[in-house]
Scaffold this active site. Sequence first.
Site, PDB file in Angstrom:
ATOM      1  N   ASP A  89      90.256  52.343  68.613  1.00 55.67           N
ATOM      2  CA  ASP A  89      89.005  52.471  67.882  1.00 55.67           C
ATOM      3  C   ASP A  89      89.140  51.708  66.569  1.00 55.67           C
ATOM      4  OD1 ASP A  89      90.505  54.021  66.195  1.00 55.67           O
ATOM      5  OD2 ASP A  89      89.577  55.913  66.755  1.00 55.67           O
ATOM      6  N   GLY A  92      86.101  53.375  62.275  1.00 55.56           N
ATOM      7  CA  GLY A  92      84.738  53.716  61.895  1.00 55.56           C
ATOM      8  C   GLY A  92      84.452  55.198  61.937  1.00 55.56           C
ATOM      9  N   GLN A 194      74.408  52.660  67.410  1.00 54.23           N
ATOM     10  CA  GLN A 194      74.227  53.838  66.566  1.00 54.23           C
ATOM     11  C   GLN A 194      72.730  54.104  66.386  1.00 54.23           C
ATOM     12  OE1 GLN A 194      76.382  55.985  65.655  1.00 54.23           O
ATOM     13  NE2 GLN A 194      78.394  54.987  65.589  1.00 54.23           N
ATOM     14  N   ASP A 271      86.184  59.119  76.459  1.00 55.94           N
ATOM     15  CA  ASP A 271      87.423  59.614  75.852  1.00 55.94           C
ATOM     16  C   ASP A 271      87.113  60.923  75.159  1.00 55.94           C
ATOM     17  OD1 ASP A 271      87.813  59.440  72.587  1.00 55.94           O
ATOM     18  OD2 ASP A 271      86.184  58.179  73.324  1.00 55.94           O
ATOM     19  N   CYS A 309      96.668  71.693  93.461  1.00 55.37           N
ATOM     20  CA  CYS A 309      96.800  70.659  92.431  1.00 55.37           C
ATOM     21  C   CYS A 309      98.196  70.046  92.507  1.00 55.37           C
ATOM     22  CB  CYS A 309      96.549  71.266  91.053  1.00 55.37           C
ATOM     23  SG  CYS A 309      96.800  70.102  89.680  1.00 55.37           S
ATOM     24  N   CYS A 311      99.600  68.189  90.015  1.00 52.73           N
ATOM     25  CA  CYS A 311     100.123  67.830  88.700  1.00 52.73           C
ATOM     26  C   CYS A 311     101.544  68.377  88.545  1.00 52.73           C
ATOM     27  CB  CYS A 311      99.214  68.369  87.598  1.00 52.73           C
ATOM     28  SG  CYS A 311      99.456  70.120  87.218  1.00 52.73           S
ATOM     29  N   CYS A 314     101.581  72.342  88.257  1.00 54.42           N
ATOM     30  CA  CYS A 314     101.203  73.130  89.438  1.00 54.42           C
ATOM     31  C   CYS A 314     102.171  72.960  90.596  1.00 54.42           C
ATOM     32  CB  CYS A 314      99.788  72.756  89.876  1.00 54.42           C
ATOM     33  SG  CYS A 314      98.505  73.322  88.735  1.00 54.42           S
ATOM     34  N   HIS A 340      98.583  69.193  82.945  1.00 55.84           N
ATOM     35  CA  HIS A 340      97.627  69.652  83.952  1.00 55.84           C
ATOM     36  C   HIS A 340      96.217  69.189  83.601  1.00 55.84           C
ATOM     37  CE1 HIS A 340      95.392  72.162  86.767  1.00 55.84           C
ATOM     38  NE2 HIS A 340      94.603  72.429  85.741  1.00 55.84           N
TER      39      HIS A 340
END
Length: 394
Positions: A89, A92, A194, A271, A309, A311, A314, A340
């Site tokens: 970024d 800003g 904006q 994000d 799951c 991950c 899990c 997770h």
Amino acid sequence: MYHLLKTEGRAKRGELVTVHGTIQTPVFMNVATVAAIKGGVSTEDLEGINNQVVLCNTYHLHLRPGDETVYRMGGLHKFMSCNKPILTDSGGFQVFSLSQNRRIREEGVYFHSHIDGHKLFMGPEESMRIQSHLGSTIAMAFDECPSARADKEYVQHSVDRTTRWLERCKREMDRLNQLPYTVNPNQMLFGINQGAIFDDIRIEHAKRIRELNLDGYAVGGLAVGESHEEMYHVLEQVVPYLPQDKPTYLMGVGTPQNILEGVERGIDFFDCVYPSRNGRHGHVYTNKGKMNLLNARFELDSRPIEEGCQCPACRRYSRGYIRHLLKSGEMLGMRLCVLHNLYFYNTMMKEIREALDNGEFASYKKKKLDGMLEYDNEILSAPGSDIAKNWRKG
């Protein structure tokens, strides 16, 4: 280069080809503010949870360790040992979040560091130079993010200045990408729309910035005080005026529900800090809704966070064990919850892409949203629940 592969209504299925690899969209970017995801998650960890893109913060890295340091280390990719695309970024958002410690002028913004109070300045050119030092795949233009509740006259002046700053960003990035010592001479630039919650300002700004033919376009200034309904309305109004043949990025959003609604309205990139922040507090996302593992009912629960799951948490650990770690203040508990949650988000994005590929996004969205209400309904229907009592009182 962005390729639009398929559409379903306004929803887009695409891919962005970059110097650091091809990004399949829609995509969730994992937030690594200071070049690391909070919760003890390594770059190696990210490779096992379907990560495509990492987001880092220009302002914070400028302060610590310093963009010059990252540059001398070979840029962010070498610094983090990351071979995937990275978006930075612009700094800003700190114009908004550090409103008590800054002064905005035409040339840029004068800050006081939140770390030690020392004075610093950042304008469009400075932001581009810092991001060029970082060598990210995608750089964001420097802008002001006005409050959703700012008055219309202020918002209009702010947006006009943001447009002038964007033009300066583009000129400076074009110059920096031509220099022989630039870390990433193929660095891309995304502009930011904006306008708070004013349709006419948002639309006019979208028309103006799309003429600059940038690599991508973001919708900023949302999730800063407006309701979800207002946010969705802004997207419905502004996204049709941004180029369909360029990626569209909704900044700082959001929940799984927000993402599904954003995809339906034409968003490619997302994000948010929710997966990592909530994970560090024991709040985990599942296909049946969000759970708080600190609740006593999980003390003797031998099941994984979510059945099926894949991950790292899990596959091996139980809810009861992770709860014990969290209650004991052990970093491993936070780390497992963050892993997770990031896996859940990245896997959901993969499912969204597959649904779009098959022309089934509408039905997927409904099924996903309906499923995530299950735990909420359990809480509301529990006889002794304070939430249930308050909810029944209306």
